[in-house]
Design a protein around this motif. Structure first.
Motif, mmCIF file in Angstrom:
data_model
loop_
_atom_site.group_PDB
_atom_site.id
_atom_site.type_symbol
_atom_site.label_atom_id
_atom_site.label_comp_id
_atom_site.label_asym_id
_atom_site.label_seq_id
_atom_site.Cartn_x
_atom_site.Cartn_y
_atom_site.Cartn_z
ATOM 1 N N HIS A 1 0.857 -3.337 -13.128
ATOM 2 C CA HIS A 1 2.302 -3.137 -12.996
ATOM 3 C C HIS A 1 2.592 -2.173 -11.845
ATOM 4 C CE1 HIS A 1 4.030 -5.422 -16.291
ATOM 5 N NE2 HIS A 1 3.013 -5.043 -17.046
ATOM 6 N N THR A 2 2.649 -2.716 -10.641
ATOM 7 C CA THR A 2 3.113 -1.958 -9.479
ATOM 8 C C THR A 2 4.101 -2.838 -8.721
ATOM 9 O OG1 THR A 2 1.349 -2.749 -8.011
ATOM 10 C CG2 THR A 2 0.910 -0.736 -9.271
ATOM 11 N N ASN A 3 4.979 -2.208 -7.963
ATOM 12 C CA ASN A 3 6.026 -2.968 -7.276
ATOM 13 C C ASN A 3 5.531 -3.652 -6.010
ATOM 14 O OD1 ASN A 3 8.070 -2.386 -9.131
ATOM 15 N ND2 ASN A 3 8.455 -0.405 -8.189
ATOM 16 N N THR A 4 4.495 -3.100 -5.376
ATOM 17 C CA THR A 4 3.988 -3.657 -4.121
ATOM 18 C C THR A 4 2.486 -3.839 -4.210
ATOM 19 O OG1 THR A 4 3.638 -1.478 -3.117
ATOM 20 C CG2 THR A 4 5.818 -2.495 -2.812
ATOM 21 N N ALA A 5 1.949 -4.619 -3.282
ATOM 22 C CA ALA A 5 0.497 -4.805 -3.228
ATOM 23 C C ALA A 5 -0.195 -3.494 -2.881
ATOM 24 C CB ALA A 5 0.163 -5.887 -2.200
ATOM 25 N N ALA A 6 0.375 -2.748 -1.939
ATOM 26 C CA ALA A 6 -0.223 -1.474 -1.541
ATOM 27 C C ALA A 6 -0.236 -0.481 -2.694
ATOM 28 C CB ALA A 6 0.541 -0.892 -0.351
ATOM 29 N N GLY A 7 0.761 -0.581 -3.579
ATOM 30 C CA GLY A 7 0.827 0.339 -4.709
ATOM 31 C C GLY A 7 -0.323 0.190 -5.676
ATOM 32 N N ALA A 8 -1.005 -0.964 -5.671
ATOM 33 C CA ALA A 8 -2.132 -1.171 -6.580
ATOM 34 C C ALA A 8 -3.277 -0.224 -6.271
ATOM 35 C CB ALA A 8 -2.609 -2.622 -6.496
ATOM 36 N N VAL A 9 -3.511 0.035 -4.982
ATOM 37 C CA VAL A 9 -4.593 0.948 -4.583
ATOM 38 C C VAL A 9 -4.303 2.352 -5.109
ATOM 39 C CG1 VAL A 9 -5.815 1.959 -2.633
ATOM 40 C CG2 VAL A 9 -5.123 -0.452 -2.558
ATOM 41 N N LEU B 1 -2.399 -8.218 0.188
ATOM 42 C CA LEU B 1 -3.105 -7.089 0.801
ATOM 43 C C LEU B 1 -4.598 -7.370 0.734
ATOM 44 C CD1 LEU B 1 -3.078 -4.072 1.863
ATOM 45 C CD2 LEU B 1 -3.434 -3.431 -0.535
ATOM 46 N N GLU B 2 -5.241 -7.354 1.886
ATOM 47 C CA GLU B 2 -6.698 -7.517 1.944
ATOM 48 C C GLU B 2 -7.298 -6.240 2.495
ATOM 49 O OE1 GLU B 2 -10.049 -10.781 3.304
ATOM 50 O OE2 GLU B 2 -7.999 -10.966 4.021
ATOM 51 N N LEU B 3 -8.113 -5.579 1.681
ATOM 52 C CA LEU B 3 -8.635 -4.266 2.064
ATOM 53 C C LEU B 3 -9.591 -4.379 3.245
ATOM 54 C CD1 LEU B 3 -7.519 -3.830 -0.847
ATOM 55 C CD2 LEU B 3 -9.282 -2.084 -1.127
ATOM 56 N N SER B 4 -9.426 -3.491 4.199
ATOM 57 C CA SER B 4 -10.262 -3.482 5.403
ATOM 58 C C SER B 4 -11.303 -2.364 5.313
ATOM 59 C CB SER B 4 -9.387 -3.258 6.638
ATOM 60 O OG SER B 4 -8.773 -1.984 6.584
ATOM 61 N N GLU B 5 -12.295 -2.414 6.203
ATOM 62 C CA GLU B 5 -13.297 -1.349 6.251
ATOM 63 C C GLU B 5 -12.659 -0.029 6.650
ATOM 64 O OE1 GLU B 5 -16.561 -2.349 8.724
ATOM 65 O OE2 GLU B 5 -17.100 -4.172 7.586
ATOM 66 N N GLU B 6 -11.665 -0.107 7.572
ATOM 67 C CA GLU B 6 -10.990 1.117 8.009
ATOM 68 C C GLU B 6 -10.258 1.779 6.847
ATOM 69 O OE1 GLU B 6 -11.547 -1.508 11.503
ATOM 70 O OE2 GLU B 6 -10.832 -1.765 9.453
ATOM 71 N N LEU B 7 -9.625 0.959 5.990
ATOM 72 C CA LEU B 7 -8.929 1.512 4.844
ATOM 73 C C LEU B 7 -9.920 2.177 3.888
ATOM 74 C CD1 LEU B 7 -6.348 1.884 3.179
ATOM 75 C CD2 LEU B 7 -6.767 -0.355 2.150
ATOM 76 N N GLY B 8 -11.073 1.541 3.692
ATOM 77 C CA GLY B 8 -12.092 2.128 2.841
ATOM 78 C C GLY B 8 -12.549 3.479 3.353
ATOM 79 N N CYS B 9 -12.747 3.567 4.662
ATOM 80 C CA CYS B 9 -13.171 4.844 5.250
ATOM 81 C C CYS B 9 -12.103 5.918 5.064
ATOM 82 C CB CYS B 9 -13.475 4.660 6.738
ATOM 83 S SG CYS B 9 -14.922 3.627 7.061
ATOM 84 N N ALA C 1 -1.685 8.288 7.233
ATOM 85 C CA ALA C 1 -2.702 7.421 7.831
ATOM 86 C C ALA C 1 -3.063 6.271 6.897
ATOM 87 C CB ALA C 1 -3.946 8.244 8.173
ATOM 88 N N VAL C 2 -3.174 6.566 5.588
ATOM 89 C CA VAL C 2 -3.501 5.526 4.616
ATOM 90 C C VAL C 2 -2.377 4.489 4.549
ATOM 91 C CG1 VAL C 2 -3.888 5.038 2.168
ATOM 92 C CG2 VAL C 2 -5.000 7.008 3.236
ATOM 93 N N GLN C 3 -1.107 4.972 4.520
ATOM 94 C CA GLN C 3 0.025 4.049 4.446
ATOM 95 C C GLN C 3 0.090 3.159 5.686
ATOM 96 O OE1 GLN C 3 2.090 3.486 1.917
ATOM 97 N NE2 GLN C 3 1.029 4.991 0.659
ATOM 98 N N GLU C 4 -0.208 3.717 6.831
ATOM 99 C CA GLU C 4 -0.174 2.936 8.070
ATOM 100 C C GLU C 4 -1.225 1.829 8.047
ATOM 101 O OE1 GLU C 4 1.599 1.834 11.453
ATOM 102 O OE2 GLU C 4 2.232 3.539 10.226
ATOM 103 N N GLU C 5 -2.415 2.149 7.540
ATOM 104 C CA GLU C 5 -3.478 1.144 7.465
ATOM 105 C C GLU C 5 -3.165 0.094 6.395
ATOM 106 O OE1 GLU C 5 -6.861 -0.972 8.333
ATOM 107 O OE2 GLU C 5 -5.829 0.600 9.463
ATOM 108 N N LEU C 6 -2.523 0.527 5.308
ATOM 109 C CA LEU C 6 -2.127 -0.426 4.271
ATOM 110 C C LEU C 6 -1.140 -1.443 4.827
ATOM 111 C CD1 LEU C 6 -1.707 1.887 1.137
ATOM 112 C CD2 LEU C 6 -3.320 0.005 1.358
#
Length: 543
Positions: free
Chosen positions: A385-393, A474-482, A492-497
């Motif tokens: 239950h989150t409003n956006t895909a990015a909110g799941a992370v 939303l497909e998680l990238s290696e940069e987001l993982g780092c 920075a996290v929001q920009e990559e999301l």
């Protein structure tokens, strides 16, 4: 006119019927002319909230044969809608049967037919007579449902299913009982019944669901299966006590089948292709997010339809099981027996599954087990239950899941909403709301055709029929993982999301507006943009 009069005489029909049949005048125009000629008011029942319980004032045979209906009953006076208000003998008959004064008015015959069918399809003229033993509000004895109450309950369920309702609300009030149905996410009033029918109807539903009919002070939940002309239904029932009695909500679910195909959900082509690719992975996690009622479970079942093959062992744990599907091993959460999502998921892992579907990730313990399953060679699908895909992370992080586990197990996240489809039967071109155009960021609309429904019988006069999904991925990238592992700044996290998003909800919604599938108002509703007016009222003729 000479020809029409001659034809009417030859066929033995009334002149006004001949004028309508030959397309010379509309039914409403003829009715208005007759009202003026007779000196009575013209009333279109479709423009008023008519209480269907008024049908108890007169026998059905009289109502149907004379084509009339008691529209209102106020202070001993009935406002009687009639096809022929000049028939004084019928008016006298109604006055004698009802025992009160009658004020006749002219109504379009087709509107009367629809009103009469609506009233007597739900209830018959005997069903509205108060029960022989009235049930007092304080009585501890539950009302025993009679055979006519059984028929009323069956009719309510059948009519709701026929109109595509997802829920039926049975709501007691001080002196009446209201029945409403939810169609395409919107509640519509179906009927208003006498208060005396409330207790027997609730008792009948409780008996079907094996609930305690004597317990009226505590909420109860249950379910039962029933067969209707449209097929089998699995009905979930929830009761809660209110100041006027128990409020009942029925969730209507098909017992088997009726799964929507994945490519019929409305996903953009690129999103659908990537989603199917991820489904075919041997392991990992796919999350579908959105608020309650946004179609998440439907998306998961459509995905399972692709995965449910003889060479895969697919298991689900749900609360409750909403659709029964052949070949799936489906488990229902049972807190009283100690079977929670977490406990059930641990047991599933010992059942050699290839694919696991969890109805919902509710807490950190369940999330941790699900992620471990995804890391150890299982494909896991669930909702959040989150409003956006990015909110799941962010939500998984708040549940205490380490960032490196999130990025190594989570394949994709899909966020979705449901918007109503424009009814194809009454679709027409409209002028767009300029405020919404600006608020939604549309730049040039010179070559765009906007459509909306004017309302018809097929769409319950709403202008909409059915719903379609609006998606972002939303497909998680290696940069987001780092960035997550390094505990980088929120910015920075929001920009990559944002960079990882494949489209967004507003973009997909506007695409469906431009394709003529939905309206600007529907998209504005899901993205939170307000409108000052409703362009559906500005229909222009379509070419």
């Amino acid at each position: 006119m000479d020809r029409i009069v001659a034809n009417a005489r030859d066929r033995g029909t009334a002149l006004d019927d001949a004028l309508v049949r030959d397309g010379v005048l509309s039914e409403e125009s003829v009715a208005i002319c007759r009202a003026l000629d007779l000196g009575v008011p013209f009333v279109d029942p479709r423009e008023y909230d008519i209480e269907l319980a008024n049908s108890s004032l007169l026998p059905e045979v009289l109502v149907r044969t004379q084509k009339l209906f008691p529209l209102f009953s106020i202070d001993g006076m009935i406002t009687l809608g009639m096809k022929d208000p000049g028939d004084l003998a019928v008016i006298d008959q109604v006055r004698l049967r009802a025992g009160c004064q009658v004020d006749p008015c002219m109504c379009p015959p087709s509107a009367l037919d629809a009103l009469i069918d609506r009233a007597f399809n739900i209830i018959d003229d005997n069903a509205l007579v108060p029960l022989a033993i009235p049930v007092a509000e304080e009585s501890a004895e539950p009302a025993k449902p009679s055979s006519k109450v059984v028929r009323i309950v069956a009719k309510i369920v059948e009519e709701a299913a026929r109109e595509g309702a997802s829920d039926v609300h049975i709501e007691p009030e001080r002196d009446r009982m209201r029945v409403r149905i939810r169609v395409d996410g919107i509640l519509h009033e179906k009927s208003v019944l006498p208060r005396s029918l409330h207790a027997p109807i609730v008792s009948r539903l409780k008996i079907e669901a094996n609930l305690d009919i004597a317990e009226t002070r505590k909420p109860q939940d249950g379910h039962f299966c029933t067969r209707i002309p449209q097929g089998e239904l699995d009905i979930r029932i929830s009761t809660v006590p209110t100041v006027f009695g128990e409020n009942v909500v029925l969730r209507m679910l098909p017992s088997t089948g009726n799964t929507v195909e994945l490519d019929k959900l409305g996903m953009p082509e690129a999103t659908l292709e990537r989603f199917v690719e991820c489904l075919m992975h041997p392991h990992g996690m796919i999350l579908v997010t959105g608020p309650t009622g946004s179609g998440k479970t439907t998306t998961l079942y459509a995905a399972l339809e692709r995965l449910n093959t003889i060479d895969r062992h697919v298991m689900t744990i749900e609360d409750p099981v909403e659709r029964r599907v052949a070949l799936l091993s489906q488990i229902e959460v049972n807190p009283k027996a100690g079977l929670s999502f977490a406990a059930g998921l641990r047991s599933i892992l010992r059942q050699d599954p290839d694919v696991i579907m969890m109805g919902e990730i509710r807490d950190g313990e369940t999330a941790d087990i699900a992620i471990q399953a995804a890391l150890t060679g299982h494909m896991v699908l669930s909702t959040l239950h989150t409003n956006t895909a990015a909110g799941a992370v962010q939500r998984l992080t708040e549940m205490g899941i380490p960032p490196f586990l999130i990025t190594s197990s989570l394949n994709i996240v899909i966020a979705q909403r449901l918007v109503r489809r424009v009814c194809t039967d009454c679709k027409g071109e409209v002028d767009p709301d300029r405020g919404l155009v600006m608020g939604l960021g549309l730049e040039s609309i010179d070559d765009v055709t906007f459509v909306a429904g004017s309302g018809c019988a097929r769409c319950l006069h709403t202008g909409f029929k059915g719903r379609i999904g609006v998606y972002e991925m939303l497909e998680l990238s290696e940069e987001l993982g780092c960035l997550l592992v390094e505990n980088a700044s929120r910015g920075a996290v929001q920009e990559e999301l944002k960079r990882c998003l494949l489209g967004d909800l507003k973009e997909d919604g506007l695409r469906k507006v431009l394709e003529g599938q939905t309206t600007l108002e529907e998209v504005a509703r899901i993205v939170g943009v307000r409108s000052g007016r409703h362009p559906e009222s500005e229909l222009v003729p379509s070419s």
